[in-house]
Design a protein around this motif. Structure first.
Motif: not given
Length: 207
Positions: A167-187
């Motif tokens: 009847t419904s789906m809820v999703g969460k993708s915690k992927l360092s979106q709250n970090k600077d792009a260079r931090d996220r990509h380096t990690a």
């Protein structure tokens, strides 16, 4: 589930991808006996109904199918890739020392109503489909016909099918979106080098 806006996953194709890639779901039920959880491989058909249909089977000895009458509301949790993230992997940490450890993950909560399917035709077809899917990459895929009909029949009598109309789906993708792009990509690059390729790919594609 707590979902900050920047971690919310609402794209149907991504929710379906996580379910397909990680089909072992946790079936959560709440009956007169209290809360219960069963870990079951599911087949998902997104074309059935508004939000898709989940099918699976449980052992006949597992009384979940007797405690949950047809129509019972349930939740199934599908956990995707996950990984520990060290602050040392962020370039900005070495400049300002304002980063801390965290854990990244992908998860889908599918809500729906359960239907018990205690009939041979349904169970046989569902097991055949699950087998074809998960044996597809084997050099010589196992099939039900490899065993005697009597043996397969005896096993099928000991399982019960279930369907969950989502009847419904809820999703969460915690992927360092709250970090600077260079931090996220380096990690992500660090994870990739350590063999955690699925999480690395998801982090590279986030943002």
């Amino acid at each position: 589930m707590y979902i900050p806006p920047h971690f919310a996953e609402t794209r149907a194709e991504e929710l379906q991808r996580i379910i397909r890639a990680h089909p072992l779901g946790t079936l959560v039920t709440h009956t007169r006996s209290g809360l219960d959880a069963n870990h079951i491989p599911f087949e998902f058909d997104p074309a059935q109904g508004e939000h898709g249909l989940l099918t699976a089977h449980v052992a006949r000895a597992n009384d979940v199918w007797q405690r949950c009458a047809t129509g019972t509301p349930v939740m199934v949790i599908f956990r995707g890739a996950d990984a520990y993230i060290s602050p040392n992997w962020y370039p900005s940490k070495h400049e300002a020392h304002r980063q801390v450890p965290t854990w990244n993950y992908e998860v889908v909560h599918a809500y729906g109503n359960l239907t018990v399917r205690d009939d041979d035709r349904f169970v046989r077809g569902m097991v055949a489909r699950l087998t074809r899917r998960h044996e597809a990459n084997e050099p010589r895929p196992w099939k039900m016909g490899d065993s005697s009909p009597e043996f397969i029949d005896s096993l099928l009598r000991n399982i019960v099918g279930i369907e969950i109309a989502v009847t419904s789906m809820v999703g969460k993708s915690k992927l360092s979106q709250n970090k600077d792009a260079r931090d996220r990509h380096t990690a992500a690059d660090t994870l990739d080098a350590r063999g955690q390729n699925e999480m690395a790919r998801s982090m590279h594609n986030a943002g």
